[in-house]
Scaffold this motif. Sequence first.
Motif, PDB file in Angstrom:
ATOM      1  N   CYS A   1     -14.757 -10.317 -30.606  1.00  0.00           N
ATOM      2  CA  CYS A   1     -14.327 -11.733 -31.414  1.00  0.00           C
ATOM      3  C   CYS A   1     -14.245 -13.073 -31.054  1.00  0.00           C
ATOM      4  O   CYS A   1     -13.929 -12.946 -29.799  1.00  0.00           O
ATOM      5  N   GLY A   2     -14.626 -13.898 -31.895  1.00  0.00           N
ATOM      6  CA  GLY A   2     -14.247 -15.358 -31.394  1.00  0.00           C
ATOM      7  C   GLY A   2     -15.216 -15.611 -30.272  1.00  0.00           C
ATOM      8  O   GLY A   2     -16.435 -15.309 -29.941  1.00  0.00           O
ATOM      9  N   THR A   3     -14.408 -16.172 -29.133  1.00  0.00           N
ATOM     10  CA  THR A   3     -15.421 -16.521 -28.010  1.00  0.00           C
ATOM     11  C   THR A   3     -15.840 -15.441 -27.306  1.00  0.00           C
ATOM     12  O   THR A   3     -16.964 -15.526 -26.614  1.00  0.00           O
TER      13      THR A   3
ATOM     14  N   SER B   1     -13.096  -8.598 -24.256  1.00  0.00           N
ATOM     15  CA  SER B   1     -11.777  -9.059 -24.861  1.00  0.00           C
ATOM     16  C   SER B   1     -11.178  -9.402 -23.751  1.00  0.00           C
ATOM     17  O   SER B   1     -10.837  -8.915 -22.760  1.00  0.00           O
ATOM     18  N   GLN B   2     -10.514 -10.668 -23.775  1.00  0.00           N
ATOM     19  CA  GLN B   2      -9.596 -11.182 -22.628  1.00  0.00           C
ATOM     20  C   GLN B   2      -8.257 -10.561 -22.963  1.00  0.00           C
ATOM     21  O   GLN B   2      -7.812 -10.082 -21.735  1.00  0.00           O
ATOM     22  N   SER B   3      -7.674 -10.537 -23.892  1.00  0.00           N
ATOM     23  CA  SER B   3      -6.321  -9.824 -23.962  1.00  0.00           C
ATOM     24  C   SER B   3      -6.461  -8.379 -23.883  1.00  0.00           C
ATOM     25  O   SER B   3      -5.211  -7.924 -23.380  1.00  0.00           O
TER      26      SER B   3
ATOM     27  N   THR C   1      -6.967  -7.222 -28.884  1.00  0.00           N
ATOM     28  CA  THR C   1      -7.499  -7.562 -30.272  1.00  0.00           C
ATOM     29  C   THR C   1      -7.725  -6.305 -31.043  1.00  0.00           C
ATOM     30  O   THR C   1      -8.678  -5.600 -30.754  1.00  0.00           O
TER      31      THR C   1
ATOM     32  N   VAL D   1      -4.428 -20.888 -26.150  1.00  0.00           N
ATOM     33  CA  VAL D   1      -4.848 -20.083 -27.176  1.00  0.00           C
ATOM     34  C   VAL D   1      -6.324 -20.516 -27.130  1.00  0.00           C
ATOM     35  O   VAL D   1      -7.078 -19.274 -27.211  1.00  0.00           O
ATOM     36  N   ALA D   2      -6.898 -21.524 -26.801  1.00  0.00           N
ATOM     37  CA  ALA D   2      -8.322 -21.819 -26.810  1.00  0.00           C
ATOM     38  C   ALA D   2      -8.876 -21.281 -25.396  1.00  0.00           C
ATOM     39  O   ALA D   2      -8.284 -21.560 -24.163  1.00  0.00           O
ATOM     40  N   SER D   3      -9.962 -20.285 -25.587  1.00  0.00           N
ATOM     41  CA  SER D   3     -10.217 -19.483 -24.241  1.00  0.00           C
ATOM     42  C   SER D   3     -11.348 -20.473 -23.624  1.00  0.00           C
ATOM     43  O   SER D   3     -12.148 -20.940 -24.201  1.00  0.00           O
TER      44      SER D   3
ATOM     45  N   LYS E   1     -14.559 -24.451 -30.450  1.00  0.00           N
ATOM     46  CA  LYS E   1     -13.472 -24.805 -29.636  1.00  0.00           C
ATOM     47  C   LYS E   1     -13.205 -26.206 -30.353  1.00  0.00           C
ATOM     48  O   LYS E   1     -11.921 -26.549 -30.345  1.00  0.00           O
TER      49      LYS E   1
ATOM     50  N   GLU F   1     -11.056 -25.196 -33.472  1.00  0.00           N
ATOM     51  CA  GLU F   1      -9.581 -24.635 -33.438  1.00  0.00           C
ATOM     52  C   GLU F   1      -8.653 -25.840 -32.743  1.00  0.00           C
ATOM     53  O   GLU F   1      -7.522 -25.803 -32.726  1.00  0.00           O
TER      54      GLU F   1
END
Length: 369
Positions: free
Chosen positions: A57-59, A104-106, A109, A155-157, A242, A245
């Motif tokens: 997802c996202g970045t 996924s960073q976290s 997700t 929050v912004a990766s 970027k 957000e």
Amino acid sequence: EKGGYDYFMLKEIAEQPKAVADTLLGRIDASGRLSLDEVRIPASVLREVDKVVIVACGTAYHAGLIAKYAIEHWTRIPCETELASEFRYRDPILDQRTLVIAISQSGETMDTLMALRHAREQGAKVLAICNTNGSTIPRESDAVLYTHAGPEVAVASTKAFLTQLVACYLVALYLGQVRGTKWGDEILSVIRDLSEIAGEVEEVLETMEPVRELARSLADKNTVLFLGRHVGYPVALEGALKLKELAYMHAEGFAAGELKHGPIALIEKDVPVVVVVPSPRGRSVLHDKIVSNIQEIRARGARTIVIAERGDTAVHPYADHLIEVPATPVLLQPLVATVPLQVFACELATARGNEVDQPRNLAKSVTVE
Ligand code: M6R
């Protein structure tokens, strides 16, 4: 704990050379080949893989889009990258020979987790690329390649993205190495180039003052467009994300080749358009095409902000603002080209008085679908 920076995001942008170097550490052996034994999927299984599917997802999804170019080029295995939130609802075709890569960073997700669960139920092998030790996504995967970005608080990766790219390149090169494709020599030389890349990211960081100045001068604009081709296209998407957000501005990324199919109608006098220009070496056709795209939009009054390889003089006449990045192999360019876009968005957010580390309506990790 912000280490003297005003925001975590600035600190994390500055940590990128180290994050990139740490993610490579111990993964290249003395002979210059990759040793990814930690990915405990046997070489025999990797040799049988006939399709790669990337979900994120996202970045992280943008990292996956770039990975597709690298995987298909170095391994010749068909690869698709899909938004995790769309994946399982279209009843995707997967089996034991499909390698699914969940980025996924976290590691928490929910959309990505549900996609990987679905993939495993269909018998696919899942490799996680993740920044958080022991989080749910790697725990539920068959294997994991950790990115070593360190904790990402904003929050912004930013640094997580660069390390996701490094991990994706490692997987692509490793698959190529294990399967023995005709790109053997190129693979060895790209591994060498990757070991230089942290220094190049550092070089980019040292030349960011004009980018900050430019960002401040655009603080009252309503819209910024981003164009790219090939791996520069996902970089354009990431630049736009970027900006949305952080600066709460309308921003859109396009494949430059799509301009004439619609988006060029958006070009009017003084609209800032960021163009990510591929290296003039290697795929010169791509380069020529994007130069003519820049001419087209400039002729319609756009204010062109051009990110190009140092010494790429062909773009100079059409760049209202030129941002130069060091030369890299074509596929690795996102590692240097993304950095100015992070700095740009962060500075614009500051200039517009926004909360940089905690943008409105967003959470660092999205644990609901
Ligand atoms: O933790 P994840 O990498 O799975 O998160 C995915 C996205 O939610 C994340 O990249 C989001 O798009 C960021 N805020 C982008 O800066």
